[in-house]
Write an enzyme that holds these catalytic residues in place. Structure first.
Site, PDB file in Angstrom:
ATOM      1  N   GLY A 128       0.883  -1.199   0.104  1.00 11.04           N
ATOM      2  CA  GLY A 128       0.008   0.057   0.006  1.00 11.04           C
ATOM      3  C   GLY A 128       0.734   1.293  -0.262  1.00 11.04           C
ATOM      4  O   GLY A 128       2.137   1.334   0.218  1.00 11.04           O
ATOM      5  N   GLY A 148       0.345   6.092   0.242  1.00 13.92           N
ATOM      6  CA  GLY A 148      -0.437   7.269   0.605  1.00 13.92           C
ATOM      7  C   GLY A 148       0.577   8.448   0.519  1.00 13.92           C
ATOM      8  O   GLY A 148       1.566   8.455   0.156  1.00 13.92           O
ATOM      9  N   SER A 170       4.877   4.532   1.781  1.00 19.93           N
ATOM     10  CA  SER A 170       4.718   3.419   1.469  1.00 19.93           C
ATOM     11  C   SER A 170       4.640   2.327   2.565  1.00 19.93           C
ATOM     12  O   SER A 170       5.466   2.553   3.488  1.00 19.93           O
ATOM     13  CB  SER A 170       5.603   2.828   0.446  1.00 19.93           C
ATOM     14  OG  SER A 170       5.608   3.716  -0.884  1.00 19.93           O
ATOM     15  N   LYS A 230       5.799   0.818   7.453  1.00 19.10           N
ATOM     16  CA  LYS A 230       5.584   1.972   6.771  1.00 19.10           C
ATOM     17  C   LYS A 230       6.966   3.032   6.752  1.00 19.10           C
ATOM     18  O   LYS A 230       7.487   3.233   7.735  1.00 19.10           O
ATOM     19  CB  LYS A 230       4.331   2.892   7.573  1.00 19.10           C
ATOM     20  CG  LYS A 230       4.289   4.159   6.905  1.00 19.10           C
ATOM     21  CD  LYS A 230       3.013   4.878   7.612  1.00 19.10           C
ATOM     22  CE  LYS A 230       1.721   4.317   6.772  1.00 19.10           C
ATOM     23  NZ  LYS A 230       0.612   5.137   6.517  1.00 19.10           N
ATOM     24  N   ASP A 243      -7.192  11.045  10.585  1.00 22.58           N
ATOM     25  CA  ASP A 243      -7.541  10.576   9.182  1.00 22.58           C
ATOM     26  C   ASP A 243      -8.085   9.168   8.907  1.00 22.58           C
ATOM     27  O   ASP A 243      -7.996   8.255   8.259  1.00 22.58           O
ATOM     28  CB  ASP A 243      -6.125  10.230   8.680  1.00 22.58           C
ATOM     29  CG  ASP A 243      -6.014  10.140   6.951  1.00 22.58           C
ATOM     30  OD1 ASP A 243      -7.033  10.741   6.415  1.00 22.58           O
ATOM     31  OD2 ASP A 243      -5.093   9.862   6.248  1.00 22.58           O
TER      32      ASP A 243
END
Length: 858
Positions: free
Chosen positions: A85, A87, A91, A109, A202
């Site tokens: 994934g 954003g 990554s 992450k 978020d």
């Protein structure tokens, strides 16, 4: 390509890559709609991904890496297997700990380095224990953190096999009750974190995975706390950058406006999530063609009731309480939402148990309907006994509480009236702010009728505040030039006056009520704006003075909001005095504006809006200096404001507001330099302004403000180039400016600015083929009629149009009227630029009349 456009393209691409391959084509077509350029850019990224030989999501390389094998990439003790994934923050990789004999799989992450400064690294160390201590079955646990090669920060979390919550619900066609219980589990995890003083910031479907066992797991909880302080505080502008830890679709109004983040922020995002799970789409689905449009909707528009959106799905019909629950969670004002996530979840429980919910008015009839619904089976199986029992209970309550009932009857009536007021304020909102003109007119008429009925009900204070808001909203739709409007300034002024009357009466009854004072101050400003637009400068200044008087009675030395309101009020007053030709008084007000803006910057040094306010005040003050003939001071003052705006634009490249201000500042400086005879320097500044406005327009081509900015900037540059003999480039620029201006001026409800600006361009075009005096006269007459013939700048344009069409007598009379509206020079060398222009033009017209042939019949 602008940063906003790249952010939009990347967002669509990221969402697309998460879709099953068979759905991607239809999803992309629906998401892009009529924006073919957006679709082509996304397809180009997909092609690049395919040419690279492996999908972006499968690439083991860190962002910015250029080579290496899968096994050679590690972060600390963790070997990266594949990307799972990505954003705005970086990554996420599936990884294993190289020294872990059990080869436990984790999610790593890799945070983008630009998001983490030295102070943020200190907070990594200080706060990692807080985040690691979050031990809840619904929250993915933070296990470790560190710095990899090349100072790449990373976070290590437990790895979860799961599916994002919205797809989990949709693909399994979960019934309504199961969706609500799943949502309750999410609420439980968020509430637990709030109890530990951690706000997510978020919340969105991609950050909530549901395991095959049906357990939701929240990702990234609290990671925003580890980023640079300015990204987690109050510096978020109206246009998102990739680096800011939030997603516009699920961000709250306070996040978009850069206001303090609290637990109410998560309540709002949960409301949006619940809307998506119930209605099957985002609450502002129709307003997502640009980031700016979406964020404007989040801050200003009210969503349709989710039940009306989901009406086409018969599998779970709902309305009433669930609508109220969702819309209460999504209220614009944080204080009007649920006090906590726990309260939101409790209301869901009450709904599932057919009990009264907090989001609905707690009337006797409402409680009784809930009582019957809870005991529906008992009523059906033993109807006689149950109904007798219920009837006896109700009658007993009636006779025993007859006196109390009569006493409370009026109060219940007011509650019902308030519910009607809320219906008007929120259910009418979408029709008022958007949609066809006919629909908006009908909505305004119906809304006004209902508001007037409510005003006659002798309402309580709370309802009076709703009435104030209702009249303001309808006035905005009728004539607020800063938003979509019907161009009816007289009606807008009337409804603003009604709001002022109610606020004034409420303020006299409650002299210490600060909220009422703010409401009245806001209405005074809106009345001042309308009057200034109509050219009634003395009346406009009286309204601004009244606004300032109200604001100055409030403690404001340490209150940023009141300081901000005061700063804006002095800016409005100063600009109006400048337009009225009172230059010395205008300069005094701008000094006050700048002093307050500097105080705000000291109070909140990282707040972008405070710095923008100071910069814009500097630009306008520079204009006044130039009108007084002091070009040197004017240039120094303007360049001081430009330096602040350049710094803001550089530190936040996607902040459209700062870049728009910077473009405006370049045009203002170009005007000053052109007035001083420094034509080459003026052209250079005009060109910078055009380049900036072109970039903004490309990023959001439907934005009318950017369209106006671009045609004006292009017009100024075209005229300067033509005066320098560069006719070919000047003609090309003017042709583009006229196309943009004409499209806006020909709309059914164009503003007086649109009519006047288009007329000005048609008259100023140097290329004969582009001139059109007759068309210019038509639009100048429309602008004059909209301002009741009292705006001297509009009258000047009309006089030029009359002269260009041979109506010399009318030209002279109109220019004389315009000159009479501008105060004569009385500030020494501070002679208003408009006064000088009018006086010079009138002298030219009279000279033509005296020496030329008889004027054409007017």
């Amino acid at each position: 390509m602008t940063p906003e456009r790249w952010c939009q393209i990347k967002s669509v691409f990221d969402d697309l890559t998460e879709r099953p391959p068979e759905e991607r084509e239809s999803w992309l077509r629906e998401r892009c709609g009529a924006d073919e350029d957006l679709r082509r850019e996304v397809l180009s990224l997909i092609e690049s991904d395919r040419d690279a030989g492996s999908g972006f999501l499968d690439s083991p390389l860190l962002d910015g890496d250029s080579g290496g094998s899968l096994a050679s990439h590690s972060l600390g003790a963790y070997r990266l297997l594949r990307r799972i994934g990505r954003g705005g923050m970086g990554s996420v990789y599936l990884a294993v700990r190289e020294d872990d004999q059990f080869r436990r799989r984790v999610a790593v992450k890799a945070v983008r380095p630009e998001l983490v400064g030295k102070s943020a690294m200190r907070r990594f160390r200080n706060e990692r224990q807080t985040l690691a201590a979050l031990d809840h079955p619904g929250i993915v646990k933070l296990l470790d953190w560190g710095l990899g090669d090349e100072e790449v920060p990373y976070l290590v979390m437990e790895y979860v096999e799961g599916e994002r919550i919205d797809r989990f619900c949709d693909e399994r066609k979960l019934p309504l009750a199961e969706r609500l219980r799943l949502f309750q589990a999410v609420c439980a995890a968020v509430h637990y974190a709030h109890q530990n003083l951690v706000v997510h910031r978020d919340l969105k479907p991609t950050n909530i995975l549901v395991t095959p066992e049906g357990v939701p797991k929240l990702l990234d909880f609290g990671i925003a706390k580890l980023l640079k302080a300015e990204y987690a505080s109050q510096t978020v502008g109206l246009t998102r950058t990739e680096m800011q830890p939030m997603t516009p679709e699920y961000a709250s109004p306070e996040q978009i406006l850069g206001r303090p983040i609290t637990t109410a922020t998560d309540v709002y995002s949960l409301g949006v999530l619940l809307y998506r799970l119930l209605a099957g789409q985002h609450p502002f689905q129709e307003k997502t063609e640009s980031v700016h449009e979406l964020e404007t909707a989040v801050c200003d528009a009210s969503p349709r009731r989710p039940s009306s959106v989901a009406a086409s799905n018969p599998s779970w019909p709902f309305a009433g309480d669930l609508d109220n629950i969702v819309l209460m969670a999504m209220r614009k004002e944080p204080q009007r939402r649920y006090p906590s996530v726990e309260h939101l979840s409790e209301d869901i429980r009450r709904y599932l148990e057919n009990r009264p919910v907090m989001a609905c008015r707690d009337t006797l009839a409402y409680r009784f309907s809930k009582l019957l619904r809870r005991h529906l089976v008992a009523v059906a199986t033993s109807a006689g006994a149950a109904m007798l029992l219920v009837a006896a209970t109700v009658l007993s309550m009636w006779y025993a509480g007859q006196a109390r009932f009569e006493k409370e009857r009026a109060e219940r009536r007011l509650q019902d009236v308030r519910r009607l007021a809320e219906f008007i304020l929120y259910d009418f909102d979408d029709a008022l702010q958007s949609g066809p003109t006919g629909a908006r007119k009908e909505a305004v008429g119906r809304g006004l009728e209902a508001l007037n009925r409510l005003a006659a009900e002798s309402p309580d204070a709370a309802l009076q505040r709703d009435l104030i808001e209702g009249y303001i909203r309808i006035g905005d739709v009728q004539g607020n030039l800063y938003s979509s409007n019907l161009g009816d300034l007289a009606a807008a002024k009337e409804n603003y006056s009604r709001a002022a009357d109610i606020a004034g009466a409420l303020g006299r009854a409650n002299p210490n009520d600060r909220r009422t004072q703010r409401d009245l101050a806001r209405v005074k400003q809106k009345l001042g704006d309308i009057l200034a637009l109509q050219g009634d400068f003395p009346a406009a200044l009286a309204q601004y003075d009244a606004q300032l008087k109200l604001l100055e009675t409030m403690p404001h030395d340490a209150d940023p909001q009141t300081l901000r309101d005061l700063t804006a009020a002095y800016g409005k007053k100063a600009f109006t005095r400048y337009e009225a030709g009172e230059l010395a008084a205008s300069m005094a007000d701008y000094r006050q504006h700048l002093m307050l803006a500097e105080q705000l910057v000291r109070l909140q040094p990282d707040n972008i809006e405070n710095r923008r306010s100071f910069a814009k005040g500097s630009l306008r003050a520079g204009e006044v200096h130039a009108s007084c003939g002091d070009t040197q001071t004017a240039e120094e003052t303007i360049r001081k404001g430009l330096a602040v705006l350049e710094d803001l634009a550089a530190s936040a490249p996607a902040n459209a507001l700062a870049r728009r201000d910077l473009a405006s500042g370049r045009i203002i400086l170009g005007d000053v330099l052109a007035g001083a005879g420094r034509r080459a320097e003026a052209i250079a500044e005009y060109r910078k302004g055009v380049e900036l406005t072109e970039a903004l327009h490309r990023g959001d081509p439907r934005n009318k403000l950017y369209q106006r900015d671009l045609y004006l900037a292009s017009g100024f540059l075209s005229i300067a180039l033509a005066d320098s003999g560069r006719n070919q480039e000047a003609a090309a620029l003017m042709q583009g400016a006229l196309a943009l201006a004409g499209a806006l001026a020909d709309q059914p409800h164009a503003s007086q600015d649109d009519h006047r600006n288009y007329a000005w361009l048609l008259l100023e075009a140097r290329e004969p083929a582009l001139k059109d005096p007759a068309r210019a006269r038509l639009h100048a007459e429309k602008a004059s009629a909209m301002t009741d013939g009292r705006n001297p700048a509009v009258l000047h344009t009309l006089a030029l149009a009359y002269h260009a069409t041979g109506a010399l007598t009318q030209a002279i009379l109109t220019e004389e009227k315009a000159l009479a509206l501008v105060p004569p020079a009385r500030d020494g060398r501070c002679v208003p630029h408009l006064w000088k222009e009018l006086d010079r033009t009138l002298a030219r017209f009279r000279a033509v009349s005296a020496s030329g042939p008889a004027p054409a019949k007017d």
